[in-house]
Design a protein around this motif. Structure first.
Motif, mmCIF file in Angstrom:
data_model
loop_
_atom_site.group_PDB
_atom_site.id
_atom_site.type_symbol
_atom_site.label_atom_id
_atom_site.label_comp_id
_atom_site.label_asym_id
_atom_site.label_seq_id
_atom_site.Cartn_x
_atom_site.Cartn_y
_atom_site.Cartn_z
ATOM 1 N N LYS A 258 1.226 -3.948 0.722
ATOM 2 C CA LYS A 258 1.644 -2.686 1.345
ATOM 3 C C LYS A 258 0.664 -1.573 1.031
ATOM 4 C CE LYS A 258 6.561 -3.701 1.557
ATOM 5 N NZ LYS A 258 7.902 -3.405 1.037
ATOM 6 N N ASN A 259 0.161 -1.552 -0.197
ATOM 7 C CA ASN A 259 -0.801 -0.529 -0.590
ATOM 8 C C ASN A 259 -2.090 -0.662 0.215
ATOM 9 O OD1 ASN A 259 -1.544 1.692 -2.342
ATOM 10 N ND2 ASN A 259 -2.996 0.266 -3.269
ATOM 11 N N GLU B 224 -2.401 -1.941 3.164
ATOM 12 C CA GLU B 224 -2.086 -1.511 4.534
ATOM 13 C C GLU B 224 -2.092 0.011 4.636
ATOM 14 O OE1 GLU B 224 1.852 -1.289 7.281
ATOM 15 O OE2 GLU B 224 1.537 -3.183 6.218
ATOM 16 N N LEU B 225 -1.493 0.676 3.655
ATOM 17 C CA LEU B 225 -1.451 2.142 3.669
ATOM 18 C C LEU B 225 -2.842 2.746 3.486
ATOM 19 C CD1 LEU B 225 1.808 2.757 1.612
ATOM 20 C CD2 LEU B 225 1.464 3.170 4.068
ATOM 21 N N GLU B 226 -3.665 2.135 2.643
ATOM 22 C CA GLU B 226 -5.033 2.617 2.459
ATOM 23 C C GLU B 226 -5.828 2.486 3.761
ATOM 24 O OE1 GLU B 226 -6.622 0.474 -0.885
ATOM 25 O OE2 GLU B 226 -5.736 1.861 -2.325
ATOM 26 N N ARG C 86 -4.578 2.485 6.814
ATOM 27 C CA ARG C 86 -4.051 3.491 7.739
ATOM 28 C C ARG C 86 -4.605 4.869 7.407
ATOM 29 N NH1 ARG C 86 2.300 3.091 7.875
ATOM 30 N NH2 ARG C 86 1.983 4.902 9.222
ATOM 31 N N LEU C 87 -4.683 5.176 6.124
ATOM 32 C CA LEU C 87 -5.209 6.470 5.685
ATOM 33 C C LEU C 87 -6.686 6.611 6.091
ATOM 34 C CD1 LEU C 87 -4.911 9.132 4.174
ATOM 35 C CD2 LEU C 87 -5.440 7.907 2.063
#
Length: 93
Positions: free
Chosen positions: A77-78, A80-82, A84-85
């Motif tokens: 999840k981390n 994926e969020l990185e 996206r960021l």
């Protein structure tokens, strides 16, 4: 996992160890009995409770496996969020 988290490690000395400064480490059998009753036995002759520490090993390994699976999920999840960021930051520039 909840069973392992509710165990309270303690250090203690046996009453017969009055002159010995060596500490023992483990759990209070009566407390373990409330969480993992299959690992605790009462000796009818002495009235003392005994913990099957060998039985604690598989319970601990299972908790570690569950925890590792959660860590792996959080890592994914981390990442994926990185990603996206990074995409959002690229759009702003």
């Amino acid at each position: 996992m909840d069973s392992v988290l509710s165990l309270i490690p303690v250090s203690y000395k046996f009453k017969t160890q009055i002159d010995d400064d060596q500490k023992n480490f483990g759990f209070i059998a009566q407390q373990v009995d409330t969480v993992l009753p299959d690992l605790v036995r009462l000796d009818p002759e002495t009235g003392y409770y005994h913990i099957s520490y060998e039985g604690v090993i598989p319970v601990t390994v299972k908790a570690i496996q569950e925890q590792q699976a959660e860590i792996e999920d959080l890592k994914a999840k981390n990442q994926e969020l990185e990603a996206r960021l990074e995409r959002l930051e690229a759009l702003i520039k």
